[in-house]
Enzyme design. Structure first.
Site, PDB file in Angstrom:
ATOM      1  N   ILE A 337       0.838  -1.209   0.000  1.00  7.39           N
ATOM      2  CA  ILE A 337       0.000   0.000   0.000  1.00  7.39           C
ATOM      3  C   ILE A 337       0.869   1.255   0.000  1.00  7.39           C
ATOM      4  O   ILE A 337       0.550   2.256  -0.651  1.00  7.39           O
ATOM      5  CB  ILE A 337      -0.958  -0.020   1.200  1.00  7.39           C
ATOM      6  N   GLU A 363       9.648 -19.571  19.643  1.00  5.10           N
ATOM      7  CA  GLU A 363       8.561 -20.205  20.411  1.00  5.10           C
ATOM      8  C   GLU A 363       7.937 -21.354  19.611  1.00  5.10           C
ATOM      9  O   GLU A 363       6.777 -21.715  19.808  1.00  5.10           O
ATOM     10  CB  GLU A 363       7.470 -19.185  20.798  1.00  5.10           C
TER      11      GLU A 363
END
Length: 383
Positions: A337, A363
Site C-alpha cells: 500500500i 517459540e
C-alpha cells in the site's frame, strides 16, 4: 488473580498512553542505536511492566492470561524491541520459576524479576537442538554437592542483559525427554560466558547471543524445584503460555500496521484522488482487518480457556500459527500500500516488515505448530 474491570481498564489505558507518547516517538532511535534508552527502561520499571505476570506475592501484578494478552495487544502497537525488553521477565525468563521453582527459588528471584532489577533468560536452543528440544546436548553432571554444566546455547533472547538463566541440560541418558532438567544459573558464575551479540535481520534493540558453559559449577540448590528430570515438562508448559503471548503481540503489530496503511492511503493521491478510494487497495485493507480480527478472537478464546483451567496446547499452537502467519501477510500488504515508500527506512512499515519475520520462527516454528496441531487433533479424535 484477576483485576477488577476498572483497575484493568486503567492499566490498559496507562500502557496505551505510554506506547503512544513515549515508545512510538523513540522507535527510530532504538533501531538506529540498537539499544533501548536507559530512561525508557526506568519508566518501564516504574510502570510495573517487568512484573505483569509474576504473582502478587512476589511483587508482580499477577495478571491472568486474558489480562496479559490484552496488555500485549497494546504493547504490540510499537517496535517489538520494547516488548522484548520486558518479555522474558513476564514469560520464559520467569515462568519456569513460577511453575516449577521451590519457595526459596521463587523468593530469591521473582521479586527482582518483577521489579526489573534482574533480567531473566531462558536457555533452551542449541546449535543442534531447536525444534527437537528433546535432543539437546548440554550436560549437567552431578559432582559432590553440585553440578558441572558443559554445552552451548544459541540465539538466547536477552542473554547480554540477563542476571539469571533458566538452563535446560541433560542430567541422565543420551537422549529423550525424561533426562532433561532445568538449572537456575546466575550471570557471573565461573565457567559461564557469552558470545558476541547476534546481528539480526530485524528487531534491533532486542539482543540475542550464545551462552557457553565450560565446566560451570553450580550448587545443588540451582536445580529448579530440586528435582531432576522435570525440565522438559516445565519447558513445554512455559512454551504453551509463551505462544499465546507471541500470538497476542502479532495481533497488536498487525493493528498498528493497518492503522499506518490506512493513514498513508488516505493521504497519498494518485490519478487525482486518495489511493484509499481504489478498490484493490481497499481489498488489501479489508483482508488485513478480517485476518487480524480473527487472530484476536482466537487469542482471547485460548486465553480464557487457559484461565478456566483447560489444557490449551492445541489452542495455543493454533493461535500462534495463525497470528504469526497473519502478521506477515499484513506487513507485506502494508508495504504494498505504501508503494515505493514502503521500501524506504523513513517509514515504519519497512522496519516492521523485517521485525515480524521472526515470529514464525521462535517459540516453535510454524511447521512445529502444524505438527502439534495435527497430533493434538488426532489424539482428540481418537479419544
Amino acid at each position: 488473580m484477576a483485576l477488577d474491570r476498572d483497575t484493568l481498564d486503567q492499566l490498559l489505558d496507562t500502557i496505551r498512553r505510554f506506547v503512544v507518547e513515549r515508545l512510538v516517538p523513540n522507535e527510530a532511535r532504538v533501531a538506529e542505536e540498537d539499544r533501548i534508552p536507559d530512561e525508557l527502561v526506568e519508566e518501564m520499571r516504574a510502570l510495573g511492566l517487568f512484573g505483569l505476570t509474576i504473582p502478587e506475592a512476589y511483587g508482580g501484578l499477577g495478571l491472568t492470561m486474558e489480562e496479559e494478552v490484552l496488555a500485549v495487544f497494546e504493547l504490540g502497537r510499537t517496535s517489538p524491541a520494547f516488548r522484548s525488553a520486558i518479555g522474558t521477565n513476564n514469560g520464559i525468563g520467569s515462568q519456569a520459576i513460577v511453575l516449577g521453582g521451590t519457595e526459596e527459588q521463587r523468593r530469591r528471584y521473582l521479586p527482582r524479576l518483577a521489579s526489573g532489577e534482574l533480567i531473566g533468560s531462558f536457555a533452551l536452543t542449541e546449535p543442534d537442538a531447536g525444534s527437537d528440544a528433546a535432543s539437546l546436548r548440554t550436560l549437567a553432571v552431578r559432582d559432590g554437592d553440585g553440578y558441572v554444566l558443559n554445552g552451548t546455547k544459541r540465539y538466547i533472547t536477552n542473554a547480554p542483559q540477563a542476571g539469571v538463566f533458566s538452563v535446560l541440560a541433560r542430567t541422565r541418558g543420551p537422549e529423550g525427554e525424561s533426562g532433561i532438567s532445568c538449572f537456575l544459573v546466575e550471570a557471573g558464575t565461573p565457567g559461564l560466558r557469552l558470545g558476541h551479540k547476534d546481528r539480526k535481520m530485524g528487531q534491533q534493540g532486542a539482543h540475542t547471543c550464545d551462552v557457553i558453559f565450560e565446566d560451570c559449577r553450580v550448587p545443588a540448590t540451582a536445580l529448579l524445584g530440586g528435582r531432576e528430570g522435570d525440565g522438559f515438562k516445565i519447558a513445554m508448559r512455559v512454551l504453551d503460555k509463551g505462544r499465546l503471548h507471541i500470538a497476542a503481540l502479532s495481533v497488536g503489530i498487525a493493528e498498528r500496521l493497518i492503522a499506518d496503511a490506512c493513514r498513508y492511503a488516505a493521504e497519498r493521491r494518485q490519478f487525482g484522488k486518495p489511493i484509499a478510494e481504489f478498490q484493490l487497495v481497499q481489498a488489501m485493507i479489508a483482508d488485513s482487518r478480517a485476518e487480524s480480527y480473527a487472530a484476536r478472537c482466537m487469542v482471547l478464546d485460548a486465553a480464557r480457556r487457559r484461565d478456566a483451567g483447560a489444557v490449551t496446547t492445541l489452542e495455543a499452537s493454533c493461535a500462534k500459527l495463525f497470528a504469526t502467519e497473519m502478521v506477515g501477510r499484513v506487513a507485506d500488504r502494508a508495504v504494498q500500500i505504501h508503494g515505493g515508500a514502503g521500501y524506504i527506512a523513513e517509514y515504519p512499515v519497512e522496519r516492521f516488515y523485517r521485525d515480524v519475520r521472526l515470529f514464525r520462527l521462535y517459540e516453535g516454528t510454524s511447521q512445529i505448530q502444524q505438527l502439534i496441531i495435527a497430533r493434538e487433533t488426532m489424539r482428540a479424535m481418537a479419544g
